[in-house]
Structures are given as structure tokens and as C-alpha cells.
Scaffold this motif. Structure first.
Motif, mmCIF file in Angstrom:
data_model
loop_
_atom_site.group_PDB
_atom_site.id
_atom_site.type_symbol
_atom_site.label_atom_id
_atom_site.label_comp_id
_atom_site.label_asym_id
_atom_site.label_seq_id
_atom_site.Cartn_x
_atom_site.Cartn_y
_atom_site.Cartn_z
ATOM 1 N N GLU A 1 0.813 -1.220 0.000
ATOM 2 C CA GLU A 1 0.000 0.000 0.000
ATOM 3 C C GLU A 1 0.851 1.277 0.000
ATOM 4 O O GLU A 1 0.511 2.246 -0.700
ATOM 5 C CB GLU A 1 -0.961 -0.006 1.192
ATOM 6 N N PRO A 2 1.970 1.330 0.736
ATOM 7 C CA PRO A 2 2.775 2.560 0.725
ATOM 8 C C PRO A 2 3.365 2.897 -0.647
ATOM 9 O O PRO A 2 3.782 4.036 -0.874
ATOM 10 C CB PRO A 2 3.896 2.247 1.737
ATOM 11 N N TYR B 1 -6.208 13.746 7.357
ATOM 12 C CA TYR B 1 -6.055 14.624 6.197
ATOM 13 C C TYR B 1 -4.676 14.486 5.569
ATOM 14 O O TYR B 1 -4.454 14.907 4.434
ATOM 15 C CB TYR B 1 -6.302 16.070 6.632
ATOM 16 N N ALA B 2 -3.752 13.907 6.290
ATOM 17 C CA ALA B 2 -2.373 13.777 5.817
ATOM 18 C C ALA B 2 -2.293 12.897 4.573
ATOM 19 O O ALA B 2 -3.115 12.012 4.349
ATOM 20 C CB ALA B 2 -1.486 13.206 6.917
ATOM 21 N N GLU B 3 -1.259 13.147 3.799
ATOM 22 C CA GLU B 3 -1.092 12.463 2.516
ATOM 23 C C GLU B 3 -1.038 10.953 2.635
ATOM 24 O O GLU B 3 -1.533 10.220 1.773
ATOM 25 C CB GLU B 3 0.184 12.972 1.844
ATOM 26 N N ASP B 4 -0.432 10.449 3.705
ATOM 27 C CA ASP B 4 -0.266 9.007 3.838
ATOM 28 C C ASP B 4 -1.407 8.338 4.607
ATOM 29 O O ASP B 4 -1.329 7.156 4.945
ATOM 30 C CB ASP B 4 1.063 8.680 4.516
ATOM 31 N N GLN C 1 -8.035 9.422 3.900
ATOM 32 C CA GLN C 1 -8.161 10.363 2.788
ATOM 33 C C GLN C 1 -8.035 9.653 1.453
ATOM 34 O O GLN C 1 -8.675 10.032 0.480
ATOM 35 C CB GLN C 1 -7.132 11.503 2.912
ATOM 36 N N ARG C 2 -7.230 8.588 1.391
ATOM 37 C CA ARG C 2 -7.099 7.852 0.134
ATOM 38 C C ARG C 2 -8.406 7.141 -0.218
ATOM 39 O O ARG C 2 -8.889 7.211 -1.347
ATOM 40 C CB ARG C 2 -5.954 6.841 0.242
ATOM 41 N N TYR C 3 -8.971 6.467 0.756
ATOM 42 C CA TYR C 3 -10.258 5.821 0.549
ATOM 43 C C TYR C 3 -11.305 6.854 0.118
ATOM 44 O O TYR C 3 -12.084 6.626 -0.810
ATOM 45 C CB TYR C 3 -10.728 5.151 1.835
ATOM 46 N N TYR C 4 -11.324 7.983 0.816
ATOM 47 C CA TYR C 4 -12.358 8.991 0.547
ATOM 48 C C TYR C 4 -12.257 9.494 -0.885
ATOM 49 O O TYR C 4 -13.275 9.613 -1.585
ATOM 50 C CB TYR C 4 -12.232 10.169 1.523
ATOM 51 N N ARG C 5 -11.055 9.789 -1.351
ATOM 52 C CA ARG C 5 -10.897 10.318 -2.715
ATOM 53 C C ARG C 5 -11.290 9.284 -3.763
ATOM 54 O O ARG C 5 -11.910 9.619 -4.772
ATOM 55 C CB ARG C 5 -9.458 10.786 -2.936
ATOM 56 N N ASP C 6 -10.942 8.026 -3.532
ATOM 57 C CA ASP C 6 -11.278 6.989 -4.501
ATOM 58 C C ASP C 6 -12.765 6.649 -4.492
ATOM 59 O O ASP C 6 -13.354 6.353 -5.526
ATOM 60 C CB ASP C 6 -10.472 5.719 -4.222
ATOM 61 N N VAL C 7 -13.366 6.690 -3.307
ATOM 62 C CA VAL C 7 -14.774 6.309 -3.169
ATOM 63 C C VAL C 7 -15.713 7.418 -3.621
ATOM 64 O O VAL C 7 -16.858 7.157 -4.002
ATOM 65 C CB VAL C 7 -15.067 5.914 -1.697
ATOM 66 N N ARG C 8 -15.215 8.644 -3.643
ATOM 67 C CA ARG C 8 -16.102 9.775 -3.956
ATOM 68 C C ARG C 8 -16.763 9.664 -5.333
ATOM 69 O O ARG C 8 -17.809 10.250 -5.568
ATOM 70 C CB ARG C 8 -15.311 11.099 -3.870
ATOM 71 N N ARG C 9 -16.166 8.863 -6.217
ATOM 72 C CA ARG C 9 -16.760 8.707 -7.547
ATOM 73 C C ARG C 9 -17.921 7.709 -7.564
ATOM 74 O O ARG C 9 -18.728 7.700 -8.500
ATOM 75 C CB ARG C 9 -15.704 8.226 -8.535
ATOM 76 N N LEU C 10 -18.015 6.860 -6.540
ATOM 77 C CA LEU C 10 -19.006 5.797 -6.576
ATOM 78 C C LEU C 10 -20.460 6.278 -6.609
ATOM 79 O O LEU C 10 -21.294 5.629 -7.245
ATOM 80 C CB LEU C 10 -18.797 4.837 -5.396
#
Length: 390
Positions: free
Chosen positions: A26-27, A334-337, A341-350
């Protein structure tokens, strides 16, 4: 009744694989991409094949595992427990599970497209969405005009997942405008075909890179027609329903499960008991809706109402949980890692893709207005049968 042991077997098998073979990488996932280094991706794919996690939905007579829709939901629920769930190579035509419409291939097309997809040698794209028409086949502008022993495609498809990297595209075009949806035909168009122009890559707030595809005087021989001329919508309808059950809902439930676990692990004192109790209730409701739809699909029904309900419940719940996770975790989330936030950005399109949330609400409400009875459609599935808790 659904095979509970089979469902649990595949869920546990995939969950162990995710934790051992995917979490460590994942990293390496870039901030705004869903692509890992080729060597890493190939390594994951080879291990999936070795452990029997490849071609799961492919019928046994074609060399696959032939598992049920319910069991496949369990597998994808486990896959949702990693931010690598959408990585190129194991998503949409990956994992050796081809798009269902490709089972309509004739013998020659099976050799060129279906079997290579099952082996993981090709990537496919599903090209339906158009500027101005969205995914509405009745309002489709892309035309296929008869010419000799083939067709000439003219049109524009946009926001196509893997559109810029796929080896071939499944294109829907109108062959008889006067018949509306009954005049839609499906074509298989290879990358590099004259007149097939791959436009700009559409950047998104998540890791997706979408394609803008153009067809200008693109000649397609009859041998590239998928199924029967004019039967494109009907042929794809079953796939739309099955896809709506297995693509987004189980991934969402996996994301909710891992998110809650991470919140309780890192911020146990900040998680409100009442909120968690409410989420638990909504999680079980959403999960039962998904398995209800999968159960009926496995029986050969076309549970469009149930599939739409499943999407509304699971996607809505996931967005709610991730928003709250970001609030609870503050700067950490909110941090980059941060996983949140990663899940949120990817899921926002669903809520937008695979039939928008508003469209699914319209489908269910119209069904009720036309006399559909959700009570009469209840299936004998209980919480104890489908198992699993956040």
C-alpha cells in the motif's frame, strides 16, 4: 438457500491474501494513481493465480472456479479492505473475471478476447457514457452505419475507465435510431483500429485515469459485432444488474469494515458509542440488501430493484463513515499518507458511476409506483447466514 460455508470460505481466503500480499505494498501506491510498478502488480497477480483467487466467476467448463454471485461478493468485500482495491490489473476485466457481456462472444471472439482476458493477458474497457447523454442508451449519439459487410462508427465516449490503457473497447452504438434502446448494438473495437482515436486522459481527484474516446469513420467488420445487431441493450441489461451487485457494494462494505477497525485502533476515545451503534445497524442492513440481491441473481432472476437498493445503501453508508473518520482523525486523517483520505478520494466517484445514486433512487421509486411489492420479494436470508461483523 445460499451456501454459507462457501461464502465464508472465499471471504476468509481473500482476506488472508489481502493482509499478507497486498497490505505491504500500500505505501507504494502513488498519491493520484491506481497503478503500482509492473513488477509488483505482476507478482500480486501470479500469487492470486497460485492461490486459486483468479477467474473466480468464470464457469468451470472454461477453466474458472465458477463460484456464486454471493461468494464473489464476499471476495470483493475482502478486497475492499485494501486501498489497492481499484489498482489497474485486478479491476474491471482483471482478476480473470471478464465483463459478463463477453460471454456472448462467438467462438472466434472467445479466442481473441474472452480467453485472453481470463488468462489476464488483456485489459478491456466498457464504453457507453457520452457527453450530454451520460449512460442513457436511449439518448445515445454514437452511430454505427451499415457499409458493405461491416459498420462505420461515428461518436464520442467519455469518462471511460481504463479507456487509455485497454487493449480493446466494448462500444455501444445506435444502429437504428428509430427503435431507441432496441436499436443499440455492441461492438468490439481493438486499440489501433483506424478511426479509433484515444483522446486526452481525464485526471480525477482519486486514483482513476479516465479515457476520452473518439470514433471517426471507424470501420468495424461484422465479425466484431458482439451478440445480435439491435440487441445490445437487452444483452447488457443482465450485466448491468450483476455488476451493480458485485462491483461497488461489497467493496464499500470492506472499506467500512477496515475504516471502523482503524478508528477503534488509533482513536478509541474519540469514537462515539451512539454513532458506532447506528453505523453497525446500517452496516448490517446494507449487507443484507447486497446478499439478498446476489441470492436472487444466482437464482436466475433480474433483481434490478434490489441491486439499486444495495448500491444506495452501501455507497451512502461508506461516504458517511469516511467523512466521519476524517473528522475524528483530524490532521492525521487529512495527511497524505492517511488511509482515510485515500479511501475517501477513490470512493467519492461511486455515487456518480455505474448508475448514479439519484438514478438508483428513481429506479426503486418507479418500481413501487408501478406496483412492485418489496414484501413479496423478500428472500430467506438472515444475519446469521451471511455472517461477518464490523
Amino acid at each position: 438457500m445460499i451456501d454459507v460455508k462457501e461464502i465464508e470460505f472465499w471471504r476468509e481466503k481473500m482476506q488472508k491474501f489481502v493482509e499478507k500480499e497486498m497490505w505491504p505494498f500500500e505505501p507504494l501506491l502513488p498519491r493520484f494513481e491506481n497503478t503500482l510498478p509492473v513488477k509488483v502488480t505482476n507478482n500480486i497477480i501470479e500469487k492470486m493465480k497460485e492461490q486459486g483467487l483468479w477467474s473466480l466467476t468464470v464457469p468451470k467448463k472454461l477453466g474458472g472456479q465458477g463460484i456464486s454471485t454471493s461468494s464473489y461478493c464476499a471476495v470483493r468485500e475482502a478486497l475492499g479492505r485494501t486501498i489497492l482495491w481499484g489498482m489497474t490489473g485486478i479491476h474491471l476485466g482483471g482478476s480473470g473475471d471478464p465483463l459478463m457481456v463477453l460471454y456472448h462472444c462467438n467462438d472466434e471472439q472467445k479466442e481473441r478476447y474472452l480467453f485472453p482476458l481470463i488468462r489476464g493477458e488483456l485489459i478491456a474497457s466498457f464504453a457507453q457514457t457520452e457527453p450530454g447523454a451520460g449512460a442513457d442508451q436511449a439518448g445515445m449519439k454514437t452511430r454505427a452505419i451499415r457499409k458493405g459487410s461491416g459498420w462505420v462508427l461515428h461518436g464520442h465516449k467519455t469518462f471511460i475507465t481504463h479507456g487509455t490503457v485497454s487493449d480493446f473497447v466494448i462500444v455501444f452504438a445506435t444502429t437504428d435510431p428509430e427503435k431507441g434502446r432496441k436499436g443499440v448494438t455492441c461492438f468490439l473495437v481493438d486499440k489501433g483500429t483506424p478511426g479509433f482515436i484515444i483522446g486526452d486522459t481525464i485526471e480525477t481527484m482519486g486514483g482513476d485515469r479516465l479515457g476520452d474516446l473518439h470514433f471517426k469513420d471507424c470501420y468495424i467488420p461484422d465479425s466484431q459485432v458482439l451478440g445480435i445487431v439491435g440487441n445490445g441493450f437487452r444483452m447488457a441489461q443482465n450485466w448491468f444488474i450483476g455488476n451493480r451487485i458485485t462491483l461497488q457494494p461489497p467493496i464499500c462494505l470492506g472499506i467500512v469494515g477496515r475504516t471502523i477497525e482503524e478508528l477503534l485502533r488509533v482513536f478509541p476515545n474519540e469514537v462515539d458509542d451512539k454513532w458506532l451503534g447506528q453505523i453497525q445497524a446500517e452496516y448490517h442492513r446494507a449487507r443484507l440488501l447486497m446478499y439478498d440481491a446476489a441470492y436472487k441473481f444466482d437464482k436466475g432472476e433480474e433483481p434490478q430493484y434490489e441491486a439499486s437498493l444495495s448500491k444506495v445503501a452501501t455507497v451512502g453508508l461508506t461516504m458517511k463513515v469516511l467523512r466521519r473518520a476524517l473528522e475524528i482523525s483530524g490532521s492525521h486523517g487529512y495527511a497524505e499518507d492517511s488511509m482515510f483520505q485515500r479511501y475517501y478520494r477513490d470512493v467519492r466517484r461511486l455515487p456518480i458511476t455505474e448508475g448514479s445514486m439519484e438514478t438508483q433512487k428513481m429506479v426503486t421509486s418507479r418500481a413501487l409506483i408501478r406496483g412492485f411489492s418489496p414484501v413479496d420479494s423478500l428472500s430467506p436470508i438472515t444475519v446469521s447466514e451471511v455472517g461477518g461483523y464490523v
